[in-house]
Write an enzyme that holds these catalytic residues in place. Structure first.
Site, mmCIF file in Angstrom:
data_model
loop_
_atom_site.group_PDB
_atom_site.id
_atom_site.type_symbol
_atom_site.label_atom_id
_atom_site.label_comp_id
_atom_site.label_asym_id
_atom_site.label_seq_id
_atom_site.Cartn_x
_atom_site.Cartn_y
_atom_site.Cartn_z
ATOM 1 N N ARG A 51 116.044 -26.802 127.409
ATOM 2 C CA ARG A 51 115.075 -25.749 128.027
ATOM 3 C C ARG A 51 115.578 -24.511 128.303
ATOM 4 O O ARG A 51 114.677 -23.279 128.449
ATOM 5 C CB ARG A 51 114.314 -26.216 129.401
ATOM 6 C CG ARG A 51 113.568 -25.321 129.990
ATOM 7 C CD ARG A 51 113.104 -25.683 131.178
ATOM 8 N NE ARG A 51 113.795 -26.549 132.091
ATOM 9 C CZ ARG A 51 114.596 -25.981 133.302
ATOM 10 N NH1 ARG A 51 114.541 -24.596 133.055
ATOM 11 N NH2 ARG A 51 115.385 -26.237 133.970
ATOM 12 N N TYR A 105 93.446 -11.030 120.492
ATOM 13 C CA TYR A 105 93.442 -12.216 120.217
ATOM 14 C C TYR A 105 92.666 -12.987 121.718
ATOM 15 O O TYR A 105 93.130 -12.623 122.462
ATOM 16 C CB TYR A 105 94.889 -12.891 119.852
ATOM 17 C CG TYR A 105 94.780 -14.345 120.120
ATOM 18 C CD1 TYR A 105 93.997 -14.893 119.075
ATOM 19 C CD2 TYR A 105 95.533 -14.930 121.094
ATOM 20 C CE1 TYR A 105 94.294 -16.597 119.270
ATOM 21 C CE2 TYR A 105 95.452 -16.262 121.123
ATOM 22 C CZ TYR A 105 94.794 -16.982 120.482
ATOM 23 O OH TYR A 105 94.841 -18.305 120.263
ATOM 24 N N ASP A 177 101.729 -6.929 119.402
ATOM 25 C CA ASP A 177 101.493 -8.294 118.723
ATOM 26 C C ASP A 177 101.634 -8.041 117.086
ATOM 27 O O ASP A 177 100.634 -7.586 116.510
ATOM 28 C CB ASP A 177 100.353 -9.087 119.245
ATOM 29 C CG ASP A 177 100.224 -10.483 118.589
ATOM 30 O OD1 ASP A 177 100.644 -10.624 117.322
ATOM 31 O OD2 ASP A 177 99.477 -11.373 119.459
ATOM 32 N N LYS A 202 101.975 -18.713 112.688
ATOM 33 C CA LYS A 202 101.238 -17.927 111.650
ATOM 34 C C LYS A 202 102.444 -17.648 110.353
ATOM 35 O O LYS A 202 102.816 -18.557 109.894
ATOM 36 C CB LYS A 202 100.647 -16.863 112.166
ATOM 37 C CG LYS A 202 99.842 -17.143 113.298
ATOM 38 C CD LYS A 202 98.660 -18.077 113.233
ATOM 39 C CE LYS A 202 97.779 -18.154 114.370
ATOM 40 N NZ LYS A 202 97.896 -18.856 115.489
#
Ligand code: PLP
Length: 384
Positions: A51, A105, A177, A202
């Site tokens: 983690r 987005y 972004d 993506k």
């Protein structure tokens, strides 16, 4: 190790992967272990635990991404939204204000409008095309400015150079972004941005088979974001890290092919009598074509368009195409077609969509790596 690799194509294949190779393995192996033997680490973030984003698979990706972005450091996360939320929650503290581009987005937009209030944060949306309006929206507690390299679904191109200058002039942290452009088409750190975030789901991964995110910037900022992400817990699974590392190796090949293919398809659609409007920054008809030419090495693989007639016509077209999958998301090897009014922008009212210029009949196409001629043949028959 980042290594001596000078060019993007070479960096994509080699940067970050361990040298000497682990047991001679040519590809970076998957370290499917949650925990690692103690080696005297004294800081919480250095304890070797999955983690905490510091397994060999994470470290290889951090080094590769930092090399590609030309940044001091980088971090991978469990999704694009994990990268975006961890970044914003690090840069902003209760009482702070954010300036954000108006057509973000949907997930980011919802986070800013839906979650900020409960966290003691505020935000105002700017028209990222009109720099003369930004100063009036600045507040004494404004800490950061957040934009996207190409907007979804209308492929608008903000005045990114002005965003960097404005941020510097007013002491703001600039965040972009860069999902739609990828480092192949735009290098935000070289352009002066402080932080770059990605939905690595993506283009970076490129195969529509994992969800992942990334953020790159100065060592100081990335270390703070990693500390926050370690608390929030959105760390990338080693198998997904392996796939992302593998996917990155072909990023330049895929994106350059997709740039060319999308431009040809955009030109075909623009010339077709059944198509009323095409949004693609590579077309001379795009209102910010000249700006996009100055900023970008390529215009990306996503375009959107409107057909003659109402939304029903768009649905008929989607039912007739044979190659694209009718699915949200973008940036993979498969061509994907979606109607934003029913998917990515379904959360907005019809009026809000209209205000943003997103018509009910608008279709968004993410061009994959299939043969361009065959896609054009498919669209030709679907438009008949
Ligand atoms: N940023 C952009 C531009 C996106 O298109 C998306 C997802 O569609 C995200 C961020 C969120 O990424 P993820 O779905 O990997 O969390």
């Amino acid at each position: 190790m980042s290594g001596p690799y000078k060019r993007l194509e070479t960096q994509l294949v080699h940067a970050g992967d361990p040298r000497p190779r682990i047991d001679g393995a040519v590809e970076m192996p998957i370290f499917q272990s949650a925990t690692y033997e103690y080696r005297g680490e004294s800081r919480y973030d250095d304890v070797r635990y999955l983690r905490l984003n510091n397994t060999p698979n994470h470290l290889a990706l951090h080094a590769k991404l930092a090399t590609l972005e030309g940044s001091q450091a980088a971090l991978v996360t469990a999704s694009g939204m994990a990268a975006i939320t961890s970044t914003l929650l690090t840069v902003l503290r209760a009482g702070d204000h954010l300036l954000a581009q108006s057509c973000l987005y949907g997930g980011t937009h919802d986070f800013v409008t839906g979650e900020f209030g409960g966290l003691g944060l505020t935000a105002d949306f700017i028209d990222a095309d009109r720099r003369e309006t930004w100063a009036a929206q600045l507040k004494p507690n404004t800490r950061a400015i957040y934009v996207e390299s190409l907007t979804n679904p209308l492929l608008e191109v903000a005045d990114l150079t002005a965003v960097v200058e404005f941020a510097r002039a007013h002491g703001l942290i600039s965040i972009i972004d860069n999902t739609f452009a990828s480092p192949v088409n735009y290098r935000p750190i070289a352009a002066g941005f402080d932080l770059v975030v990605h939905s690595a789901t993506k283009y970076l991964n490129g195969h529509s088979d994992i969800v992942a995110g990334a953020v790159a910037g100065s060592s100081e900022l990335i270390e703070r974001i990693r500390h926050k992400a370690n608390h929030l817990g959105g760390s990338l699974d080693p198998h997904a890290a392996f796939l992302l590392n593998r996917g990155l190796k072909t990023l330049a090949l895929r994106v350059r092919y997709q740039n060319d293919s999308a431009l040809r398809i955009a030109r075909f659609l623009e010339a077709h009598p059944g198509v009323t409007r095409v949004h693609y920054a590579g077309l001379e008809s795009h209102p910010r074509h000249a700006r996009a030419q100055r900023l970008f090495a390529g215009f990306g693989g996503v375009l959107s368009f409107e057909l003659e007639g109402a939304a029903q016509r768009a649905d008929e077209f989607a039912a007739r195409v044979r190659i694209p999958a009718i699915a949200p998301s973008l940036g993979g090897v498969h061509t994907l077609l979606t109607r934003p009014a029913t998917t990515s922008h379904a959360g907005l009212s019809r009026e809000d969509r209209q205000r943003l210029g997103i018509s009910e009949a608008l279709l968004r196409l993410s061009v994959g790596i299939e043969a361009t001629d065959e896609l054009i043949e498919d669209f030709t028959q679907a438009l008949e």
